[in-house]
Design a protein around this motif. Structure first.
Motif, short mmCIF file in Angstrom:
data_model
loop_
_atom_site.label_atom_id
_atom_site.label_comp_id
_atom_site.label_asym_id
_atom_site.label_seq_id
_atom_site.Cartn_x
_atom_site.Cartn_y
_atom_site.Cartn_z
N PHE A 161 0.81 -1.11 0.03
CA PHE A 161 0.05 0.03 0.09
C PHE A 161 0.95 1.31 -0.10
CE2 PHE A 161 -2.72 -3.32 2.40
CZ PHE A 161 -3.62 -3.48 1.35
N GLY A 162 1.88 1.29 -0.84
CA GLY A 162 2.95 2.57 -0.90
C GLY A 162 3.91 2.28 0.07
N GLY A 163 3.73 1.41 1.34
CA GLY A 163 4.90 1.19 2.09
C GLY A 163 5.30 2.36 2.97
N PHE A 164 5.72 1.70 4.23
CA PHE A 164 5.87 2.49 5.47
C PHE A 164 7.27 2.01 6.08
CE2 PHE A 164 5.37 4.24 9.54
CZ PHE A 164 4.95 5.57 9.41
N PRO B 218 0.17 8.43 3.38
CA PRO B 218 -1.52 8.11 3.53
C PRO B 218 -2.04 8.57 4.89
CG PRO B 218 0.04 5.86 3.10
CD PRO B 218 1.09 7.27 3.50
N PHE B 219 -3.13 9.23 4.47
CA PHE B 219 -4.21 10.08 5.41
C PHE B 219 -3.41 11.57 5.73
CE2 PHE B 219 -5.35 5.82 6.27
CZ PHE B 219 -6.56 5.98 5.97
N GLY B 220 -1.92 11.57 5.62
CA GLY B 220 -1.33 12.92 5.87
C GLY B 220 -1.70 13.70 4.68
N GLU B 221 -1.25 13.17 3.55
CA GLU B 221 -1.34 13.99 2.20
C GLU B 221 -2.55 13.33 1.27
OE1 GLU B 221 2.98 15.56 1.52
OE2 GLU B 221 2.91 13.28 1.23
N MET B 222 -2.68 12.11 1.53
CA MET B 222 -3.69 11.62 0.56
C MET B 222 -4.63 10.67 1.37
SD MET B 222 -2.53 8.09 0.23
CE MET B 222 -3.37 7.78 -1.34
N VAL B 223 -5.77 10.55 0.94
CA VAL B 223 -6.70 9.54 1.59
C VAL B 223 -7.05 8.39 0.54
CG1 VAL B 223 -8.94 9.28 2.85
CG2 VAL B 223 -7.61 11.50 2.70
N PRO B 224 -6.85 6.99 1.32
CA PRO B 224 -6.98 5.98 0.38
C PRO B 224 -8.65 5.88 -0.07
CG PRO B 224 -5.40 5.24 2.39
CD PRO B 224 -5.83 6.94 2.25
#
Length: 566
Positions: free
Chosen positions: A166-169, A371-377
């Protein structure tokens, strides 16, 4: 080739082994006590990361965790016990390590404080990834030393998955226990932080093989088999440390590049968008940048989202900024809105400005979004539920740009931009390929190679604890991997210059208030004038990326096959 897992009665470690006492204690834990032990060990493993870098704590945690998984084989439902113990360990590690996510919800408490509980979903979700992968691998668990190789491969697989899914963390992956710029960290120039993570996991879990549930009589290879993983790990670590020490010792200070000025006004993120503060932010940046005197640095860098508006589309700010620059170039983070789409699309961008350019000489749009900081899944569904991005200028979130590529403009050495979160990702920079000249000698393709890295960030989101320091450590590893110097400007974070070995050459400090107006209350301005270090020769990692990682994982599988299982 592999035997199916069969629950076994793990016997006591042999007498005379100095590790038998902790082994027997952890092995005997069950139920809630075992889960609490896993949770505590996972939480304590964070002492291994910056700013403490007390790496022995990670070794203690992983060795103890292996022994707790040994104890899981004694439970009525061994696979279920392994799942829940892994979930507890990983949640303890990620819950403490990612504490800073909660601070992001408190920047604008009126809008997001009620959602702060969502910050627990990230560590819980990542812990679930760990638990599922260990649960699958537990089918092949065994009492002998081979289980340590299996464990190392499994934990790496879990870490790699959470770093890419999911984009990775990839925050605080195992390699990050080694302070960048030190001897061990230099191996990232060979096989990147993922390769270094493999070595780290093997080194830290290898001592677990010294105790197991087998009896001394009749066990394959006996004490030699138990010691083999530790011997292999010690040889790997010794080679890594020795090579890294030699690399640093042979480092030569080359000719310095152009001088740059790094500027951060240090405005708290919670104040930045207040109407009475917006113009003050601009004035403060202009004050610390100063008008062009012809003698000050020709390149100026401001952080990500420096001003609380879309600078390129706001003439009331763009005009004074351009006028103040004179003959210099400004690298600045800014939002950009494309109104050709309906609804309009916002981007997190980096722009290069000059007095001569009508708008911008170059613009880079951030590729990796938080995710959620700059874009919302699932953007459309989230909008219907009233869930928006945490950042304060584009409520529906930003859109991603293309993959990073070097930026080339007149008056600035070609640089590779990385915005905030992107500095966590190894291999995000374009791969350095090779071509042959007329003589048949390989040489680097100039259009694939930047001269330096520019990393801009807003670390004001991360709160007052250790996350800003850890973010800086991640960024420094990109310099080691690529052999490129880095200029980093982070709003209310650590700003400075780093050489191609990951060593800090200069740090931004508070401005001289005898020369500049004092900071407004609560602000923490930072400024630095310094030369860009020289780029190193292309590293093996910059050319071959994960090739060596695949080789190292193959060795792990060979170890699992070769070492005694029973």
């Amino acid at each position: 080739m592999f035997e199916k897992f069969v629950p076994v009665d793990v016997r006591l470690a042999p007498n005379g082994n100095f590790l038998s006492i902790p082994y027997n204690f952890l092995n005997a834990l069950s139920g809630t006590k075992a889960l609490i032990a896993c949770l505590v060990l996972g939480a304590l493993s964070n002492l291994s990361f910056a700013p403490l870098n007390f790496w022995p704590m990670m070794m203690i945690s992983l060795v103890s965790f292996v022994w707790l998984l040994d104890g899981a084989t004694r439970q009525p439902n061994a696979r279920s016990a392994a799942f829940w113990r892994t979930l507890a360990f990983a949640f303890g590690q990620f819950g403490v390590g990612f504490h800073w996510v909660a601070f992001a919800f408190l920047v604008d408490p009126k809008a997001h404080a009620a959602l702060v509980w969502l910050s627990l979903l990230l560590p819980l979700g990542l812990a679930f990834i760990w638990a599922v992968i260990v649960r699958v691998a537990f089918n092949f668990w065994c009492p002998g030393p081979a289980r340590v190789m299996l464990f190392a491969f499994t934990i790496f697989a879990a870490e790699w998955t959470r770093g890419h899914l999911f984009g990775g963390f990839p925050w605080n992956i195992p390699a990050m226990v080694w302070a960048p710029g030190g001897a061990v960290s230099q191996t990232a120039s060979l096989f990147g932080v993922w390769g270094l993570s493999v070595i780290t996991i093997v080194l830290f879990c290898a001592p677990a093989a010294l105790c197991d549930g087998r009896t001394q009589v009749g066990t394959k290879m006996g004490g030699v088999g138990r010691a083999m993983p530790a011997i292999i790990a010690a040889l790997l670590f010794g080679a890594a440390w020795g090579w890294g020490s030699h690399r640093i010792a042979d480092a030569e200070d080359g000719a310095l590049g152009p001088m740059v000025r790094l500027v951060d006004v240090g405005v708290p993120q919670s104040e930045k968008f207040k109407p009475e503060v917006r113009q003050l932010v601009l004035r403060r940046y202009l004050q610390l940048t100063e008008p062009d005197t012809g003698k000050n640095p020709r390149i100026v860098i401001w952080p990500e989202g420096a001003l609380p508006y879309a600078l390129l589309q706001y003439p009331d700010a763009l005009d004074p900024v351009s006028e103040n620059l004179g003959a210099r170039r400004l690298i600045v983070g800014t939002s950009f809105v494309n109104r050709q789409f309906h609804p309009e699309r916002w981007f997190n961008a980096l722009a290069v400005l000059s007095q001569e350019s009508m708008v911008a000489e170059a613009v880079y749009y951030k590729h990796r979004l938080v995710p959620f900081g700059e874009m919302v899944p699932f953007r459309k569904i989230a909008a219907r539920l009233g869930i928006g991005a945490l950042q304060q200028i584009a409520e529906a979130g930003f859109y991603a740009g293309p993959k990073p590529a070097p930026v080339s403009v007149e008056g600035v050495p070609d640089f590779q931009p990385l915005i905030c979160y992107e500095a966590l990702f190894p291999g995000l920079l374009p791969k350095r390929d090779q071509e042959k000249d007329l003589s048949g000698v390989a040489k680097d393709m100039s259009f694939e190679r930047a001269d330096w890295i520019v990393n801009i960030s807003i670390d004001a989101w991360f709160g007052p604890l250790w996350a800003p320091a850890q973010h800086f450590e991640h960024a420094k590893y990109r310099a080691i991997e690529e052999g490129l110097p880095m200029a980093r400007v982070a709003s209310r974070g650590v700003s400075g210059l780093v050489d191609g070995y990951g060593r800090v050459t200069a740090l931004a400090t508070s401005p001289d208030f005898d020369k500049y107006p004092e900071d407004p209350k609560g602000w923490k301005a930072r400024i630095l004038d310094a030369h860009i270090p020289t780029a190193l020769l292309p590293t093996l990692y910059s050319r071959y990326r994960e090739l060596f990682l695949i080789f190292m994982l193959s060795i792990l599988l060979v170890g699992w096959i070769s070492l005694p299982r029973n």
